[in-house]
Every structure is written in structure tokens, then in C-alpha cells.
Scaffold this motif. Sequence first.
Motif, PDB file in Angstrom:
ATOM      1  N   VAL A  11       0.811  -1.153   0.070  1.00  0.00           N
ATOM      2  CA  VAL A  11      -0.082  -0.061   0.040  1.00  0.00           C
ATOM      3  C   VAL A  11       0.826   1.283  -0.057  1.00  0.00           C
ATOM      4  O   VAL A  11       2.169   1.199   0.256  1.00  0.00           O
ATOM      5  N   LYS A  12       0.251   2.332  -0.486  1.00  0.00           N
ATOM      6  CA  LYS A  12       0.988   3.571  -0.197  1.00  0.00           C
ATOM      7  C   LYS A  12       0.151   4.539   0.887  1.00  0.00           C
ATOM      8  O   LYS A  12      -1.039   4.792   0.652  1.00  0.00           O
ATOM      9  N   LYS A  13       0.862   4.740   1.820  1.00  0.00           N
ATOM     10  CA  LYS A  13       0.467   5.364   3.126  1.00  0.00           C
ATOM     11  C   LYS A  13       0.673   7.041   2.862  1.00  0.00           C
ATOM     12  O   LYS A  13       1.658   7.386   2.704  1.00  0.00           O
ATOM     13  N   ILE A  14      -0.400   7.792   2.839  1.00  0.00           N
ATOM     14  CA  ILE A  14      -0.408   9.171   2.871  1.00  0.00           C
ATOM     15  C   ILE A  14      -0.547  10.194   4.016  1.00  0.00           C
ATOM     16  O   ILE A  14      -1.413   9.720   4.603  1.00  0.00           O
ATOM     17  N   THR A  15       0.300  10.924   4.344  1.00  0.00           N
ATOM     18  CA  THR A  15       0.436  11.563   5.628  1.00  0.00           C
ATOM     19  C   THR A  15       0.743  13.135   5.160  1.00  0.00           C
ATOM     20  O   THR A  15       1.823  13.250   4.913  1.00  0.00           O
ATOM     21  N   GLU A  22       4.701   0.650   2.066  1.00  0.00           N
ATOM     22  CA  GLU A  22       4.922  -0.496   2.866  1.00  0.00           C
ATOM     23  C   GLU A  22       3.633  -1.492   2.756  1.00  0.00           C
ATOM     24  O   GLU A  22       3.152  -1.555   2.155  1.00  0.00           O
ATOM     25  N   GLN A  23       4.133  -2.975   3.466  1.00  0.00           N
ATOM     26  CA  GLN A  23       3.176  -3.847   3.530  1.00  0.00           C
ATOM     27  C   GLN A  23       1.977  -3.594   4.520  1.00  0.00           C
ATOM     28  O   GLN A  23       2.396  -3.292   5.626  1.00  0.00           O
ATOM     29  N   ASP A  24       1.027  -3.934   4.107  1.00  0.00           N
ATOM     30  CA  ASP A  24      -0.042  -3.669   5.172  1.00  0.00           C
ATOM     31  C   ASP A  24      -0.814  -5.027   5.187  1.00  0.00           C
ATOM     32  O   ASP A  24      -0.804  -5.828   4.408  1.00  0.00           O
ATOM     33  N   MET A  25      -1.431  -5.425   6.467  1.00  0.00           N
ATOM     34  CA  MET A  25      -2.487  -6.524   6.738  1.00  0.00           C
ATOM     35  C   MET A  25      -3.826  -6.427   6.543  1.00  0.00           C
ATOM     36  O   MET A  25      -4.540  -5.558   6.888  1.00  0.00           O
ATOM     37  N   LEU A  26      -4.499  -7.308   5.609  1.00  0.00           N
ATOM     38  CA  LEU A  26      -5.864  -7.068   5.335  1.00  0.00           C
ATOM     39  C   LEU A  26      -6.685  -8.444   5.931  1.00  0.00           C
ATOM     40  O   LEU A  26      -5.892  -9.663   5.900  1.00  0.00           O
ATOM     41  N   ALA A  27      -7.823  -8.474   6.389  1.00  0.00           N
ATOM     42  CA  ALA A  27      -8.599  -9.489   6.956  1.00  0.00           C
ATOM     43  C   ALA A  27      -8.840 -10.477   5.255  1.00  0.00           C
ATOM     44  O   ALA A  27      -9.264  -9.666   4.535  1.00  0.00           O
TER      45      ALA A  27
END
Length: 277
Positions: A11-15, A22-27
Motif C-alpha cells: 500500500v501507499k500510505k499518505i500523511t 509498505e506492507q499492510d495486513m488485510l482480513a
Amino acid sequence: MGMQAVTQAQVKKITGSDILEEQDMLATEEPLEIRLSYYTQAGYTAKSISVTMRTPGNDLELAKGFLYTEGIISSREDVTETRHASDTNGNVVYVTLAQGVMPDIVRLERNFYTTSSCGVCGKASIEAVRTACNILDTKDHIEIPHSTIYTLPATLRAQQSVFEHTGGLHGCAIFDTTGNLVMTREDVGRHNALDKLIGAAIDNGLLPLNDHILLLSGRASFELVQKAAMAGIKVIAAVGAPSSLAVQLADEWGMTLVGFLRGERFNIYTGAQRIVI
């Protein structure tokens, strides 16, 4: 079965104006088909009765809980075998009914196709499910201190392992009337989480759950109240809001329904006599 409750995604995390990859965890969400095997004069026959989108894990409990809360089985003795199909990557469960247990196939075909968001469709009113629900005697002497109700959400959150990583699952739990956790289950579908929980209660010989508290991590819908009633549950506490029909159903069946349970506050919609202030 080779399936996991959590899936990784890039994912691309925008702040603000910053971008971080970084890697994200999905259900994980995968289809589960429930196939029913039952005895007829010609021998055993198998029929697909439901497809639901669920988080893999506790699939056999999910199948049994679903069959119980929909009135197809009434005890664990009604089922002789529950197993995953060997060639479907864990996405098909066979449930074999005991000889003499005959499902209403016409009703199954009409009502039992589900999604993770809406649950079983076609139940527009209380009258539509009353005949299917084996509601137990509502007379009881349960008294629960209001301070006990306050403690329930934190206990559930501490047990929601996948939610901790993803924030994407519904959870539910049953407690005894002093607030001790008995068991908990979670799923991408709130109705699946409750079916898993009730299936586990069937396996452990705990039904009816008339001396337990059910906690829901989200809202209290009509369907969830109906499933709880089928399991004999008298007290439901929900972190979120109840629907109007959920309140009507709980009131008609003599259940205690608590909503908006957050911190040290909650609303009692029905059955206030069981909550001691």
C-alpha cells in the motif's frame, strides 16, 4: 486447508504530502459453500444450500452454527459428520445429517444465499422467522451488575487477534453473568462471527446459552438478535446501535438488549430488569 485469516498487501500510505510504501495486513475474505448431505428413501443425497463470504478459520463451527440458527438442526446429535471437501482448497464444507433429520429444501433454496455484508436475505419481518425459531422459556432470574457490562468490550478487544492486525473484522463473545470470558470468534461478516461462536457452543455442549451474555463488537441487527434467540441467549450487549427491528424482536422474545456500550455508558432498550444499577 492452506488458507490464512490475514493477507498481506502493498500500500501507499499518505500523511500530509508524504508518501510511504509498505506492507499492510488485510482480513482475508473467501467464499465458503455449505453442502448438506441428508437421508432420503433413495439414500443419502448432497445439496449446496449456502455460499457466504467469510474469513477462513473455524469453518466447521460456522457451518453448524448456521444450520442451528436457521432451524435446520436442533442439537449436535442431528449432525453425524462435518468436514472440508478434500479438493476445494478449504472453501467447501460438507455437513451430514443424522438419519431422520429432513431439511426443508424449498425454504433452503429460497432463503439461504448470503454475503458477508447482509447475511441471510428474505426475512423482512418478525413474522417471517417466528415459525423457524425454537425460542426457549424466557422466564429467568438473571441479574447482572451494570459495572460488569462496562468490562466486556475491553476483554473482547484483547482477544481479537486478527482485528489487532487489520482492523477489519467483527468480533463477538459469550461471557458468564459475572463477566468471565467463555469464548470468542471473529469474521469479516458479523453474522458469520456469531454462527462460528454458536457452532463452538454446540461442539462444547453449552446450548442453550440462557445463562450467558453475548457481546457484539458492532451494531445489533435483526438477524443477530434472531440468531442469539435461537441459541437461548437472554442478554445481548452491542458496542454499536441496534436497529428498530432488533429492538422489536428482543422485546417480543423477552431479551435484554444493550447498545452503544462505550466506556462507562450504555443504553438499555429492552429487558432492563436484568441489569442492576
